[in-house]
Design an enzyme around this catalytic site. Structure first.
Site, short mmCIF file in Angstrom:
data_model
loop_
_atom_site.label_atom_id
_atom_site.label_comp_id
_atom_site.label_asym_id
_atom_site.label_seq_id
_atom_site.Cartn_x
_atom_site.Cartn_y
_atom_site.Cartn_z
CG HIS A 1 -17.13 -17.36 13.86
ND1 HIS A 1 -17.18 -16.09 13.32
CD2 HIS A 1 -18.40 -17.82 13.84
CE1 HIS A 1 -18.42 -15.81 13.00
NE2 HIS A 1 -19.19 -16.85 13.30
C1 UD1 Z 1 -22.62 -19.02 16.64
C2 UD1 Z 1 -23.65 -18.86 15.51
C3 UD1 Z 1 -23.05 -18.00 14.40
C4 UD1 Z 1 -22.49 -16.71 14.92
C5 UD1 Z 1 -21.48 -17.01 16.01
C6 UD1 Z 1 -20.87 -15.77 16.59
C7 UD1 Z 1 -25.23 -20.71 15.18
C8 UD1 Z 1 -25.56 -21.85 14.28
N1 UD1 Z 1 -24.04 -20.12 14.94
O1 UD1 Z 1 -21.57 -19.82 16.13
O2 UD1 Z 1 -24.08 -17.71 13.45
O3 UD1 Z 1 -21.87 -15.97 13.86
O4 UD1 Z 1 -22.16 -17.76 17.04
O5 UD1 Z 1 -20.03 -16.03 17.63
O6 UD1 Z 1 -26.01 -20.39 16.05
N2 UD1 Z 1 -18.16 -21.42 23.14
C9 UD1 Z 1 -17.50 -20.93 24.25
N3 UD1 Z 1 -18.07 -19.88 24.92
C10 UD1 Z 1 -19.25 -19.35 24.55
C11 UD1 Z 1 -19.90 -19.87 23.42
C12 UD1 Z 1 -19.34 -20.90 22.72
O7 UD1 Z 1 -16.43 -21.38 24.63
O8 UD1 Z 1 -19.72 -18.42 25.21
C13 UD1 Z 1 -17.57 -22.53 22.40
C14 UD1 Z 1 -18.42 -23.77 22.52
O9 UD1 Z 1 -17.95 -24.63 23.48
C15 UD1 Z 1 -18.38 -24.38 21.15
C16 UD1 Z 1 -17.96 -23.26 20.23
O10 UD1 Z 1 -17.57 -22.16 21.04
O11 UD1 Z 1 -17.39 -25.38 21.09
C17 UD1 Z 1 -19.03 -22.88 19.24
O12 UD1 Z 1 -20.18 -22.25 19.86
P1 UD1 Z 1 -21.62 -22.29 19.13
O13 UD1 Z 1 -22.58 -21.41 19.79
O14 UD1 Z 1 -21.99 -23.68 18.93
O15 UD1 Z 1 -21.37 -21.73 17.67
P2 UD1 Z 1 -20.52 -20.50 17.12
O16 UD1 Z 1 -19.42 -21.05 16.30
O17 UD1 Z 1 -20.14 -19.55 18.22
#
Ligand code: UD1
Length: 384
Positions: free
Chosen positions: A211
């Site tokens: 991820h």
């Molecule tokens: C975040 C953390 C990372 C951690 C990871 C675990 C930061 C900078 N990064 O990255 O350190 O290892 O979480 O999962 O804080 N999304 C969903 N559902 C959710 C959450 C997110 O669909 O419940 C989608 C969002 O729309 C977004 C993407 O996932 O497009 C990324 O989510 P985001 O929280 O920005 O970062 P992660 O890549 O999950």
């Protein structure tokens, strides 16, 4: 009398397994201090959040900030603003705020508290990948710089903090709370039949998680990884629970159907904590870019190949079963051959990864902040 409050912050998937054992370890102190839990809502999907509350038997959050997803600047700003409003609106300010890990919620909430002079405790302090292109590395450095008590989870953490000029009074080696959760959940995980449900047999598959933005956000990095997985799957079935970010990118680059058409690659939604633990503990090996999985596989003695150029958890390599392979996928394939013929390193235990870190943390926090607060409260009451 309970006249103190401590605020615990969790926001994203890797936070929940770190906060759960600390909240449990705080229960014996519930007569002297209230443990308030704030869920920032950085992760909000049921499979990224709710399932962890259920399986880790965490109380429902006292406060849900509902921040959601966005760019880093937007998300961090929303988190900062919402958490500050919560702190300023509280009738009883906390004696300290406890943040864990390295996600955007960690930094934003630490900063909001520090700016209004509420002491901050950082659990999992001192980890450094020395790679400032990782958003988590910036979060770690900035959070450590403004925290009052730095609780270190792995041996390199103290050295890193000392090198950065942190006074020894500000840090303690607490050990690893992720391992507390693993130890307490392993019996329940072992009883599950997740491999069979996903169509694989114990010890005869590899688990994949990806991820990191550096791996999945650009076609240049994602395409070779997809080709690599397809190649590995010719010999070993792969189970790949797909993070929402990764699914989005695979679909965007037209690679989702490529992976889905491979019989030996089982794609599924992100797994619950116990299901993921079950899958790790009986895997032949794990391919991942996660931070936490490097630690969990080391504890379990399962070979882990880290698909990143560096690690902030060097004990998993020096003592444990992890190897950082970066983007050298040829090296990864040679190591897979070693794993399959039983010549890969076995790994050893890391100090303080013993299932009792949360008790040490609760103790340290109570001694450092609550007794001081109780004394100040008593002195103020006596002066009335
Ligand atoms: C975040 C953390 C990372 C951690 C990871 C675990 C930061 C900078 N990064 O990255 O350190 O290892 O979480 O999962 O804080 N999304 C969903 N559902 C959710 C959450 C997110 O669909 O419940 C989608 C969002 O729309 C977004 C993407 O996932 O497009 C990324 O989510 P985001 O929280 O920005 O970062 P992660 O890549 O999950």
């Amino acid at each position: 009398m309970c006249n103190s409050k401590i605020t615990f912050v969790a926001g994203a998937r890797p936070n929940f397994m770190k906060i759960a054992p600390i909240l449990r370890a705080m229960r014996p102190y519930s007569r002297v201090v209230k443990a308030e839990m704030v869920h920032t809502g950085q992760h909000y999907s049921p499979e990224m959040s709710d399932v962890f509350f259920e399986q880790l038997e965490m109380p429902a959050p006292d406060v849900f900030l509902g921040v959601g997803s966005g760019t880093h600047g937007w998300q961090t700003a929303r988190l900062l603003e919402s958490f500050e409003a919560h702190l300023l609106g509280s009738a009883q300010p906390p004696v300290c705020v406890v943040v864990v890990g390295d996600v955007n919620s960690t930094l934003a909430c630490a900063l909001a508290a520090a700016k209004i002079c509420i002491p901050v405790v950082h659990v999992e302090a001192g980890l450094r990948s020395f790679d400032r292109t990782m958003p988590e590395e910036l979060n770690r450095i900035a959070t450590d710089a403004i925290s009052d008590l730095l609780l270190v989870s792995e041996p390199s953490g103290k050295d890193n903090l000392i090198r950065e000029g942190v006074s020894p009074h500000r840090m303690e080696y607490s050990g690893n709370v992720m391992i507390d959760t693993l130890v307490s959940q392993l019996p329940m995980a072992t009883a599950l039949d997740t491999p069979a449900m996903l169509g694989v047999a114990d010890r005869a598959y590899a688990l994949v998680t990806l991820h990191r933005p550096s791996n999945v956000d650009k076609l240049d990095s994602l395409l070779p990884l997809v080709a690599f997985l397809t190649k590995v799957a010719r010999n070993v079935p792969l189970v790949f629970p797909v993070h929402p970010r990764t699914k989005l990118k695979l679909e965007m680059f037209g690679l989702w159907d490529t992976l889905r058409s491979e019989d030996n690659i089982k794609l599924c939604d992100p797994l619950g904590y116990r299901e993921n633990l079950r899958m790790m503990s009986s895997a032949c090996f794990v391919l991942s870019d996660s931070g936490g999985i490097q630690e969990e596989t080391t504890f379990l003695g399962i070979p882990c190949l880290t698909l990143r150029p560096n690690t902030e958890r060097p004990s998993t390599v020096v003592l444990g079963t992890n190897t950082v392979v970066g983007n050298d996928l040829g090296y990864a394939q040679r190591l897979i051959a070693e794993i399959c013929c039983g010549t890969y390193k076995a790994g050893a235990a890391v100090p303080g990864w013993d299932g009792h870190a949360a008790e040490r943390i609760a103790n340290l926090i109570i001694n450092r902040f609550v007794e001081t607060a109780q004394n100040e409260f008593a002195a103020a009451e006596a002066a009335l």
